[in-house]
Write a protein that holds these residues in place. Structure first.
Motif, PDB file in Angstrom:
ATOM      1  N   ALA A   1       0.829  -1.204   0.000  1.00 60.94           N
ATOM      2  CA  ALA A   1       0.000   0.000   0.000  1.00 60.94           C
ATOM      3  C   ALA A   1       0.869   1.261   0.000  1.00 60.94           C
ATOM      4  O   ALA A   1       0.560   2.247  -0.678  1.00 60.94           O
ATOM      5  CB  ALA A   1      -0.940   0.005   1.205  1.00 60.94           C
ATOM      6  N   ASP A   2       1.960   1.215   0.734  1.00 62.76           N
ATOM      7  CA  ASP A   2       2.881   2.363   0.777  1.00 62.76           C
ATOM      8  C   ASP A   2       3.478   2.607  -0.607  1.00 62.76           C
ATOM      9  O   ASP A   2       3.535   3.739  -1.088  1.00 62.76           O
ATOM     10  CB  ASP A   2       3.985   2.108   1.805  1.00 62.76           C
ATOM     11  CG  ASP A   2       4.914   3.305   1.939  1.00 62.76           C
ATOM     12  OD1 ASP A   2       4.446   4.369   2.381  1.00 62.76           O
ATOM     13  OD2 ASP A   2       6.094   3.186   1.565  1.00 62.76           O
ATOM     14  N   ASP A   3       3.903   1.523  -1.216  1.00 63.34           N
ATOM     15  CA  ASP A   3       4.470   1.612  -2.555  1.00 63.34           C
ATOM     16  C   ASP A   3       3.451   2.225  -3.526  1.00 63.34           C
ATOM     17  O   ASP A   3       3.759   3.141  -4.288  1.00 63.34           O
ATOM     18  CB  ASP A   3       4.863   0.198  -3.016  1.00 63.34           C
ATOM     19  CG  ASP A   3       5.711   0.221  -4.276  1.00 63.34           C
ATOM     20  OD1 ASP A   3       6.462   1.198  -4.460  1.00 63.34           O
ATOM     21  OD2 ASP A   3       5.628  -0.714  -5.070  1.00 63.34           O
TER      22      ASP A   3
ATOM     23  N   ILE B   1       7.792  15.955   5.889  1.00 60.20           N
ATOM     24  CA  ILE B   1       7.799  15.474   7.277  1.00 60.20           C
ATOM     25  C   ILE B   1       7.751  13.941   7.301  1.00 60.20           C
ATOM     26  O   ILE B   1       8.480  13.299   8.062  1.00 60.20           O
ATOM     27  CB  ILE B   1       6.606  16.080   8.060  1.00 60.20           C
ATOM     28  CG1 ILE B   1       6.864  17.576   8.273  1.00 60.20           C
ATOM     29  CG2 ILE B   1       6.407  15.369   9.391  1.00 60.20           C
ATOM     30  CD1 ILE B   1       5.664  18.351   8.764  1.00 60.20           C
ATOM     31  N   HIS B   2       6.928  13.353   6.456  1.00 53.19           N
ATOM     32  CA  HIS B   2       6.840  11.881   6.402  1.00 53.19           C
ATOM     33  C   HIS B   2       8.206  11.281   6.061  1.00 53.19           C
ATOM     34  O   HIS B   2       8.639  10.323   6.703  1.00 53.19           O
ATOM     35  CB  HIS B   2       5.790  11.464   5.371  1.00 53.19           C
ATOM     36  CG  HIS B   2       5.819  10.011   5.006  1.00 53.19           C
ATOM     37  ND1 HIS B   2       5.867   8.997   5.952  1.00 53.19           N
ATOM     38  CD2 HIS B   2       5.818   9.393   3.795  1.00 53.19           C
ATOM     39  CE1 HIS B   2       5.898   7.826   5.320  1.00 53.19           C
ATOM     40  NE2 HIS B   2       5.882   8.039   4.025  1.00 53.19           N
ATOM     41  N   LEU B   3       8.895  11.853   5.082  1.00 52.95           N
ATOM     42  CA  LEU B   3      10.194  11.301   4.683  1.00 52.95           C
ATOM     43  C   LEU B   3      11.242  11.496   5.781  1.00 52.95           C
ATOM     44  O   LEU B   3      12.064  10.613   6.028  1.00 52.95           O
ATOM     45  CB  LEU B   3      10.665  11.928   3.365  1.00 52.95           C
ATOM     46  CG  LEU B   3       9.845  11.543   2.125  1.00 52.95           C
ATOM     47  CD1 LEU B   3      10.308  12.323   0.912  1.00 52.95           C
ATOM     48  CD2 LEU B   3       9.922  10.043   1.846  1.00 52.95           C
TER      49      LEU B   3
ATOM     50  N   LEU C   1       0.895   4.119  -2.829  1.00 58.37           N
ATOM     51  CA  LEU C   1       0.637   5.533  -2.527  1.00 58.37           C
ATOM     52  C   LEU C   1       1.708   6.433  -3.143  1.00 58.37           C
ATOM     53  O   LEU C   1       1.396   7.392  -3.849  1.00 58.37           O
ATOM     54  CB  LEU C   1       0.572   5.746  -1.013  1.00 58.37           C
ATOM     55  CG  LEU C   1       0.429   7.215  -0.572  1.00 58.37           C
ATOM     56  CD1 LEU C   1      -0.896   7.807  -1.049  1.00 58.37           C
ATOM     57  CD2 LEU C   1       0.544   7.352   0.939  1.00 58.37           C
ATOM     58  N   HIS C   2       2.970   6.098  -2.887  1.00 57.63           N
ATOM     59  CA  HIS C   2       4.036   6.967  -3.391  1.00 57.63           C
ATOM     60  C   HIS C   2       4.105   6.951  -4.922  1.00 57.63           C
ATOM     61  O   HIS C   2       4.379   7.975  -5.541  1.00 57.63           O
ATOM     62  CB  HIS C   2       5.387   6.581  -2.769  1.00 57.63           C
ATOM     63  CG  HIS C   2       5.488   6.978  -1.317  1.00 57.63           C
ATOM     64  ND1 HIS C   2       6.032   8.180  -0.915  1.00 57.63           N
ATOM     65  CD2 HIS C   2       5.096   6.351  -0.192  1.00 57.63           C
ATOM     66  CE1 HIS C   2       5.977   8.262   0.415  1.00 57.63           C
ATOM     67  NE2 HIS C   2       5.413   7.157   0.881  1.00 57.63           N
ATOM     68  N   GLN C   3       3.830   5.783  -5.515  1.00 55.72           N
ATOM     69  CA  GLN C   3       3.827   5.706  -6.985  1.00 55.72           C
ATOM     70  C   GLN C   3       2.661   6.502  -7.578  1.00 55.72           C
ATOM     71  O   GLN C   3       2.810   7.144  -8.609  1.00 55.72           O
ATOM     72  CB  GLN C   3       3.716   4.252  -7.473  1.00 55.72           C
ATOM     73  CG  GLN C   3       4.878   3.365  -7.135  1.00 55.72           C
ATOM     74  CD  GLN C   3       6.170   3.748  -7.832  1.00 55.72           C
ATOM     75  OE1 GLN C   3       6.180   4.563  -8.750  1.00 55.72           O
ATOM     76  NE2 GLN C   3       7.270   3.192  -7.376  1.00 55.72           N
TER      77      GLN C   3
ATOM     78  N   GLU D   1       1.151   9.512   9.240  1.00 53.15           N
ATOM     79  CA  GLU D   1       1.816  10.515   8.393  1.00 53.15           C
ATOM     80  C   GLU D   1       1.218  10.529   6.985  1.00 53.15           C
ATOM     81  O   GLU D   1       1.023  11.586   6.395  1.00 53.15           O
ATOM     82  CB  GLU D   1       3.320  10.218   8.305  1.00 53.15           C
ATOM     83  CG  GLU D   1       4.047  10.410   9.633  1.00 53.15           C
ATOM     84  CD  GLU D   1       5.346   9.598   9.713  1.00 53.15           C
ATOM     85  OE1 GLU D   1       5.789   9.325  10.838  1.00 53.15           O
ATOM     86  OE2 GLU D   1       5.899   9.237   8.649  1.00 53.15           O
ATOM     87  N   HIS D   2       0.938   9.316   6.480  1.00 59.74           N
ATOM     88  CA  HIS D   2       0.331   9.234   5.152  1.00 59.74           C
ATOM     89  C   HIS D   2      -1.020   9.931   5.122  1.00 59.74           C
ATOM     90  O   HIS D   2      -1.384  10.546   4.130  1.00 59.74           O
ATOM     91  CB  HIS D   2       0.116   7.765   4.749  1.00 59.74           C
ATOM     92  CG  HIS D   2       1.383   7.068   4.357  1.00 59.74           C
ATOM     93  ND1 HIS D   2       1.613   5.747   4.633  1.00 59.74           N
ATOM     94  CD2 HIS D   2       2.488   7.515   3.724  1.00 59.74           C
ATOM     95  CE1 HIS D   2       2.817   5.410   4.169  1.00 59.74           C
ATOM     96  NE2 HIS D   2       3.363   6.459   3.629  1.00 59.74           N
ATOM     97  N   ARG D   3      -1.760   9.821   6.234  1.00 55.71           N
ATOM     98  CA  ARG D   3      -3.094  10.421   6.246  1.00 55.71           C
ATOM     99  C   ARG D   3      -3.003  11.939   6.092  1.00 55.71           C
ATOM    100  O   ARG D   3      -3.820  12.549   5.417  1.00 55.71           O
ATOM    101  CB  ARG D   3      -3.851  10.051   7.522  1.00 55.71           C
ATOM    102  CG  ARG D   3      -5.285  10.583   7.505  1.00 55.71           C
ATOM    103  CD  ARG D   3      -6.279   9.721   8.255  1.00 55.71           C
ATOM    104  NE  ARG D   3      -6.018   8.315   8.069  1.00 55.71           N
ATOM    105  CZ  ARG D   3      -5.577   7.512   9.043  1.00 55.71           C
ATOM    106  NH1 ARG D   3      -5.346   7.993  10.245  1.00 55.71           N
ATOM    107  NH2 ARG D   3      -5.385   6.238   8.801  1.00 55.71           N
TER     108      ARG D   3
HETATM  109 ZN   LIG Z   1       5.316   6.300   2.826  1.00 52.91          ZN
END
Ligand SMILES: [Zn+2]
Length: 215
Positions: free
Chosen positions: A126-128, A194-196, A130-132, A172-174
């Motif tokens: 899911a993280d992948d 901030i997330h990174l 989102l960033h993609q 953080e994603h939210r």
């Molecule tokens: Zn992320």
């Protein structure tokens, strides 16, 4: 059968059943899955393209070595240059369809429970995603292709498997997702930065623990 072999190997790599540097015996994998060696070879070459395994002459395949702290910091420095920009651009280009996709990714991430090893690879996926998605929505193909080529998430999640706490990243994603949905470029840029930063901190602490002498 290639997919079966791929999924099996990917899970083993992500959950460290196959540790960084471990040799992967094709015949053993084939026997275990009760398939021939050809799909196992094909799956391994796909994983090699994602930099999760390396092929060595006369030795065969090994799991890629763990990234060093230095390499991780370099990776995050690069991401910090790119991803706040993609988030800002994406926020300025929101459509009802992309909003719906963002919300479904958010739901998938929110449903994941800390410490559950099975859920962990779902979170990584899911993280992948989102960033993609954010990179794709930025409309800059060159940047999106480059981020995809880094396969950063797979390596990061492999390293962070032991410190499995996806709820921090989900929160953080939210903030990123909310700013995107609100069409707020400055907010999205800031939230991504901030997330990174926090993600690098978690990563760095995890690797510091691994590198510390075992006294
Ligand atoms: Zn992320």
């Amino acid at each position: 059968m290639v997919k079966q072999a791929y999924d099996h190997l990917l899970t083993a790599l992500m959950t460290l059943q196959i540790a960084p540097g471990d040799r992967i015996a094709i015949d053993q994998v084939a026997r275990r899955l009760d398939i021939s060696q050809t799909p196992v070879r094909e799956a391994l070459s796909q994983l090699e393209a994602k930099k999760l395994v390396v092929k060595t002459p006369n030795v065969g395949y090994r799991a890629s070595p763990q990234m060093t702290r230095e390499e991780v910091r370099d990776l995050y420095a690069l991401r910090q240059l790119i991803e706040p920009y993609t988030a800002a651009r994406a926020a300025a280009a929101m459509s009802p369809r992309s909003i719906a996709t963002l919300k479904s990714i958010d739901r998938a991430m929110s449903s994941i429970v800390d410490g559950d090893p099975d859920a962990f690879s779902n979170f990584a996926a899911a993280d992948d995603q989102l960033h993609q998605l954010i990179a794709a929505l930025s409309g800059n193909r060159l940047v999106a292709d480059m981020l995809e080529g880094l396969h950063a998430h797979m390596h990061i999640f492999r390293a962070l498997y032991r410190t499995n706490a996806p709820s921090e990243a989900a929160a953080e994603h939210r903030v990123v997702i909310d700013a995107l949905v609100a069409g707020d470029p400055d907010g999205a840029e800031n939230a991504m930065r901030i997330h990174l930063e926090r993600s690098l901190q978690r990563m760095d602490e995890a690797l510091a623990g691994e590198e510390a002498p075992t006294t």
